[in-house]
Design a protein around this motif. Structure first.
Motif, mmCIF file in Angstrom:
data_model
loop_
_atom_site.group_PDB
_atom_site.id
_atom_site.type_symbol
_atom_site.label_atom_id
_atom_site.label_comp_id
_atom_site.label_asym_id
_atom_site.label_seq_id
_atom_site.Cartn_x
_atom_site.Cartn_y
_atom_site.Cartn_z
ATOM 1 N N ARG A 91 -10.006 0.749 -5.490
ATOM 2 C CA ARG A 91 -10.218 0.276 -4.173
ATOM 3 C C ARG A 91 -9.365 -1.189 -4.078
ATOM 4 O O ARG A 91 -10.041 -2.106 -3.973
ATOM 5 C CB ARG A 91 -11.928 0.071 -3.983
ATOM 6 C CG ARG A 91 -12.513 1.344 -4.195
ATOM 7 C CD ARG A 91 -14.256 1.198 -3.904
ATOM 8 N NE ARG A 91 -14.316 0.426 -2.737
ATOM 9 C CZ ARG A 91 -14.150 0.919 -1.350
ATOM 10 N NH1 ARG A 91 -13.893 2.356 -1.275
ATOM 11 N NH2 ARG A 91 -14.601 0.385 -0.530
ATOM 12 N N THR A 92 -8.311 -1.045 -4.132
ATOM 13 C CA THR A 92 -7.441 -2.307 -4.063
ATOM 14 C C THR A 92 -7.249 -2.760 -2.621
ATOM 15 O O THR A 92 -7.061 -3.948 -2.446
ATOM 16 C CB THR A 92 -5.843 -1.955 -4.679
ATOM 17 O OG1 THR A 92 -6.224 -1.290 -5.920
ATOM 18 C CG2 THR A 92 -5.180 -3.175 -4.891
ATOM 19 N N PHE A 93 -6.977 -1.913 -1.748
ATOM 20 C CA PHE A 93 -6.697 -2.113 -0.426
ATOM 21 C C PHE A 93 -7.926 -2.327 0.536
ATOM 22 O O PHE A 93 -8.291 -1.033 0.963
ATOM 23 C CB PHE A 93 -5.719 -1.107 0.071
ATOM 24 C CG PHE A 93 -4.436 -1.394 -0.900
ATOM 25 C CD1 PHE A 93 -3.458 -2.564 -0.763
ATOM 26 C CD2 PHE A 93 -3.980 -0.530 -1.696
ATOM 27 C CE1 PHE A 93 -2.448 -2.359 -1.346
ATOM 28 C CE2 PHE A 93 -3.013 -0.594 -2.346
ATOM 29 C CZ PHE A 93 -1.891 -1.681 -2.391
ATOM 30 N N SER A 148 0.855 -1.278 0.078
ATOM 31 C CA SER A 148 -0.030 -0.215 -0.011
ATOM 32 C C SER A 148 0.942 1.148 -0.112
ATOM 33 O O SER A 148 0.615 2.189 -0.817
ATOM 34 C CB SER A 148 -0.987 -0.094 1.165
ATOM 35 O OG SER A 148 -0.319 -0.194 2.571
ATOM 36 N N HIS A 170 -13.218 1.761 4.822
ATOM 37 C CA HIS A 170 -13.000 0.914 3.724
ATOM 38 C C HIS A 170 -12.336 2.065 2.529
ATOM 39 O O HIS A 170 -12.241 1.680 1.722
ATOM 40 C CB HIS A 170 -14.197 0.399 2.819
ATOM 41 C CG HIS A 170 -14.293 -0.794 3.543
ATOM 42 N ND1 HIS A 170 -14.910 -2.076 2.872
ATOM 43 C CD2 HIS A 170 -13.981 -1.520 4.746
ATOM 44 C CE1 HIS A 170 -14.895 -3.134 3.665
ATOM 45 N NE2 HIS A 170 -14.247 -2.825 5.113
ATOM 46 N N GLN A 171 -12.371 3.357 3.244
ATOM 47 C CA GLN A 171 -11.378 4.205 2.336
ATOM 48 C C GLN A 171 -10.188 3.961 2.105
ATOM 49 O O GLN A 171 -9.563 2.917 2.869
ATOM 50 C CB GLN A 171 -11.527 5.631 3.205
ATOM 51 C CG GLN A 171 -12.678 6.211 3.243
ATOM 52 C CD GLN A 171 -12.775 7.735 2.978
ATOM 53 O OE1 GLN A 171 -12.503 7.875 1.676
ATOM 54 N NE2 GLN A 171 -13.193 8.877 3.751
ATOM 55 N N GLN A 172 -9.696 4.255 1.120
ATOM 56 C CA GLN A 172 -8.357 3.976 0.749
ATOM 57 C C GLN A 172 -7.107 4.694 1.208
ATOM 58 O O GLN A 172 -7.381 5.655 1.731
ATOM 59 C CB GLN A 172 -8.291 3.959 -0.937
ATOM 60 C CG GLN A 172 -9.177 2.939 -1.670
ATOM 61 C CD GLN A 172 -8.582 1.499 -1.313
ATOM 62 O OE1 GLN A 172 -7.791 1.106 -1.751
ATOM 63 N NE2 GLN A 172 -9.614 0.940 -0.601
ATOM 64 N N ARG A 199 -6.347 10.375 -1.993
ATOM 65 C CA ARG A 199 -6.121 8.880 -1.548
ATOM 66 C C ARG A 199 -6.003 8.152 -3.049
ATOM 67 O O ARG A 199 -6.455 8.722 -3.994
ATOM 68 C CB ARG A 199 -7.495 8.341 -1.053
ATOM 69 C CG ARG A 199 -7.655 9.227 0.257
ATOM 70 C CD ARG A 199 -9.127 8.343 0.989
ATOM 71 N NE ARG A 199 -9.475 9.044 1.932
ATOM 72 C CZ ARG A 199 -9.043 8.855 3.321
ATOM 73 N NH1 ARG A 199 -8.427 7.598 3.292
ATOM 74 N NH2 ARG A 199 -9.443 9.441 4.244
#
Ligand SMILES: Nc1ncnc2c1ncn2[C@@H]1O[C@@H]2COP(=O)(O)O[C@H]2[C@H]1O
Ligand SMILES: [Fe+2]
Length: 274
Positions: free
Chosen positions: A263-265, A42, A237-239, A259
């Motif tokens: 939405r990978t992480f 990340s 669930h924010q990146q 950000r």
């Protein structure tokens, strides 16, 4: 006590252009993760996105919790990823940092200076760590160093950086881990009308509030995010994200949080803490 000073060059127009990265929580091992997020991946994605963005910055501020596993290799990992930003980086410790191994930071080019001086501004990087505890505290040496810096340059605008929150962010579980002697901190800064902003990490969320005429700003972690205004531990669930801050020669500040777009992480939804 006085902090060691470092002279900051400004941009052609007199601005000090900063990038804040915070709470990277890195491990020595490639595959280790924090609550389902690989913190190395990340942070690496954040750095790639910053490199591709149009926003300019000249200096990087890392506001603590750089390591999650206390290892020297986790600090080397921080330096190796941060090096890709191709700008000088300053750091301060968070509750998770392990001082005997942070020597790996300076060995890898991360700058240790805590008092950064430019023509119109001074930036003071404070240490709020209490070894082994999640809460923060400013020692008498730190408070004295702050007071000395404020007295030394009374004409300069001031940005203070620290890991812990000196004002509540509104989450009961997280605010129990706050800066315990915020009252002493406010006593010191009350004597200086030039303190414009306090920048912090620790709370893993975008937060901006004005208090006693000072802008308090916190920023998303480069890994997991905490759900704002939650009484109990909860992830958002924010990146992963970062913050740009421009200190202008007239004493004003402009700032922006960014950000990752995709939405990978996504953290483990059953996480109860760490
Ligand atoms: N479930 C939980 N309840 C209370 N505190 C927690 C919980 N999980 C983690 N913490 C602590 O709260 C801290 C907040 O951010 P840190 O990354 O500093 O590290 C975290 C832990 O030390
Ligand atoms: Fe922290």
């Amino acid at each position: 006590m006085a902090f060691e000073q470092f002279e900051l060059a400004c941009a052609d127009n007199g601005d000090i252009r900063l990038l804040q990265v915070t709470d990277t929580h890195l491990f020595a091992k490639d595959e280790h993760n924090l609550l389902g997020i690989n913190t190395s991946d990340s942070y690496q994605r954040v750095v790639e996105e910053i490199r591709h963005s149009q926003q300019s910055y000249d200096w990087v501020l890392a506001t603590g919790d750089l390591s999650q596993d206390h290892s020297k290799d986790s600090y080397r990992r921080f330096a190796n990823i941060t090096r890709q930003l191709e700008k000088p980086c300053f750091w301060l410790p968070g509750n998770h940092d392990f001082r005997p191994h942070t020597t790996a930071l300076s060995e890898s080019g991360i700058i240790d200076a805590k008092h950064l001086i430019s023509e119109h501004w001074q930036i003071i990087m404070l240490d709020t760590q209490v070894t082994g505890k999640p809460m923060g505290l400013l020692s008498s040496e730190q408070l004295e160093g702050l007071a000395t810096a404020l007295q030394q340059y009374p004409e300069k605008s001031v940005l203070i950086c620290m890991h812990h929150q000196a004002v509540p962010v509104g989450s009961r579980w997280l605010d129990q881990h706050n800066l315990k002697n915020a009252d002493e901190f406010f006593q010191v800064v009350a004597g200086c009308s030039k303190v414009r902003a306090v920048l912090f990490g620790h709370v893993h969320q975008n937060f901006e509030m004005e208090h006693r005429g000072i802008a308090f700003m916190a920023s998303p972690s480069t890994c997991i995010q905490f759900l704002p205004l939650s009484a109990h531990f909860a992830l958002d669930h924010q990146q992963p994200g970062w913050r740009y801050i421009t200190l202008k020669s007239d004493g004003t500040i402009s700032t922006r949080v960014c950000r990752l777009a995709e939405r990978t992480f996504l953290p483990d939804p059953d996480s109860k803490g760490y």
